[in-house]
Each structure stands twice: as C-alpha cells, then as structure tokens.
Design a protein around this motif. Structure first.
Motif, PDB file in Angstrom:
ATOM      1  N   UNK A   1       0.815  -1.215   0.000  1.00 42.67           N
ATOM      2  CA  UNK A   1       0.000   0.000   0.000  1.00 42.67           C
ATOM      3  C   UNK A   1       0.849   1.265   0.000  1.00 42.67           C
ATOM      4  N   UNK A   2       1.960   1.243   0.721  1.00 42.18           N
ATOM      5  CA  UNK A   2       2.836   2.411   0.751  1.00 42.18           C
ATOM      6  C   UNK A   2       2.293   3.499   1.660  1.00 42.18           C
ATOM      7  N   UNK A   3       3.044   4.596   1.756  1.00 47.02           N
ATOM      8  CA  UNK A   3       2.648   5.697   2.630  1.00 47.02           C
ATOM      9  C   UNK A   3       2.676   5.257   4.078  1.00 47.02           C
ATOM     10  N   UNK A   4       1.619   5.586   4.789  1.00 48.27           N
ATOM     11  CA  UNK A   4       1.519   5.220   6.200  1.00 48.27           C
ATOM     12  C   UNK A   4       0.627   3.998   6.410  1.00 48.27           C
ATOM     13  N   UNK A   5       0.286   3.318   5.318  1.00 48.98           N
ATOM     14  CA  UNK A   5      -0.581   2.135   5.419  1.00 48.98           C
ATOM     15  C   UNK A   5       0.246   0.870   5.239  1.00 48.98           C
ATOM     16  N   UNK A   6      -0.032  -0.100   6.054  1.00 48.32           N
ATOM     17  CA  UNK A   6       0.690  -1.376   6.006  1.00 48.32           C
ATOM     18  C   UNK A   6      -0.264  -2.434   5.476  1.00 48.32           C
ATOM     19  N   UNK A   7       0.031  -2.932   4.293  1.00 50.90           N
ATOM     20  CA  UNK A   7      -0.811  -3.953   3.704  1.00 50.90           C
ATOM     21  C   UNK A   7      -0.516  -4.125   2.227  1.00 50.90           C
TER      22      UNK A   7
END
Length: 214
Positions: A111-117
């Motif tokens: 997902x990238x950024x501040x999202x983990x998945x």
C-alpha cells in the motif's frame, strides 16, 4: 375428430413452452455459473491478499526485536502508523495458485505511505467455458482485494520519576541492567516480558491481519 384436431393444434404450443422453459433454465444455469466463477475469483483474491499481509507481518518480528529498546520506537509502531516489510507477494502468488487463480502481472503491491498492507489483483486460471452467454467462452473472471496489518496492542511508555542514580550498579559485565521502555498492553492485559532475555510473542498476538473494507 374435434378432439384429435385440437390435440394436434396444441402440440406445437406445448413444444414451444417446453423449449422456452428449457432455454430459461439454461440461461439461469449460465448466469449462476458466471456468478460462481466471479465468487471463486474474489475468494482467491481475498486469500492472496491476506497471505501477503501475513507474510509481511511475520517477517516484521526480526526488525521489532532489533529495535525494541530504541527510544520512541515502540510508541511509533503501536500508537502511530506502523509500516512493515514490503515482502509478501511470493506468498500471495503461491496461495492464489492453490485457489485456482493467478496474480496478474504487476498485480501485487504494497500500500505504501503510512498504510501497512497489500492490494492483489487476480484472474481465474481457467476461462468461464462454453455456455449460453455469447462472448464469455474465453473470458476469465477478475477480482481485487486489499488486506491490512494493524496493531492489536498499545504501548504505554515507562514513567520517568525524574530520579536517576549517579553511580548505577553495573551488571555482571560492567554494564547497566536493561529495562523495558514501557509496557505493551494487549486485550487489556500487559505482556510479561523479560528485558534480560527478550522473547516476543507470536506476531499474530501483536498484529492483526484483515481485509480492508471497500
């Protein structure tokens, strides 16, 4: 004579009705078959996305253990926006294959950024096949799913009482005894961890994996 003539006239009507009913039955079967294929694709996408996220979560154990005593690290991980390793697509492809689907080219992405998945795009390995719906014989069903990793626990930093020993007692090797930077609270209970011999619980205890809502 009249009954025989009426029966002869009614026969084509019955044949037409039966043919119509058979056509409708085949049409409903074809629609159901297409729906089942789409459901199979979605189930495969869900499983693949979850596999990628779980792989990433499990691989995070080494990094978490290495940085456990780093100031501010646990607060950022459990009270902020944790992002683990972007490794997981191999597991997604492997599980997709077991579920009769394949991950599309460039179809697995963190997902990238501040999202983990991870988001995974799949298609069925086999086409829908011959049925009554024209143009669907060679078409494959496609589906997309996203799975995310989230902390199950919260971190409570150790309270600073403002007092520090000027000459702390050294450990066996002349170093200060390690102390926990705070407490990890999971499901309302603090984890019992030994700072001298730190062993973390399974990553599934610390982090959950779930499908993201649309």
């Amino acid at each position: 004579m009249t009954d025989s003539r009426d029966a002869g006239q009614a026969a084509p009507i019955y044949i037409t009705m039966v043919a119509g009913l058979l056509f409708l039955a085949l049409a409903f079967f074809a629609v159901g078959q297409a729906g089942a294929t789409r459901n199979s694709a979605q189930s495969g996408a869900d499983a693949a996305a979850l596999a990628a996220a779980q792989e990433s979560r499990d691989r995070f154990a080494e990094e978490l253990l290495t940085n456990f005593f780093m100031p501010g690290y646990l607060d950022n991980i459990f009270n902020g926006s944790p992002v683990g390793p972007v490794i997981g697509c191999a597991a997604a492809r492997q599980l997709a294959d077991k579920n009769g689907v394949e991950v599309k080219p460039n179809g697995c992405n963190a997902l990238g950024g501040t999202s983990w998945g991870f988001t995974v795009d799949v298609r069925t390995q086999e086409p829908m096949g011959d049925n009554i719906l024209p143009g669907t014989e060679d078409k494959k069903a496609e589906a997309t799913a996203t799975a995310v990793v989230e902390p199950r626990c919260m971190f409570k930093p150790a309270e600073d009482d403002g007092e520090s020993e000027e000459n702390p007692e050294p450990g066996e090797e002349g170093e200060e005894e390690p102390s926990l930077p705070g407490e990890l609270v999971c499901n309302g209970r603090g984890l019992d961890l030994d700072p001298k011999n730190l062993v973390l619980p399974d990553m599934s205890v610390l982090f959950s994996v779930r499908l993201a809502e649309d």
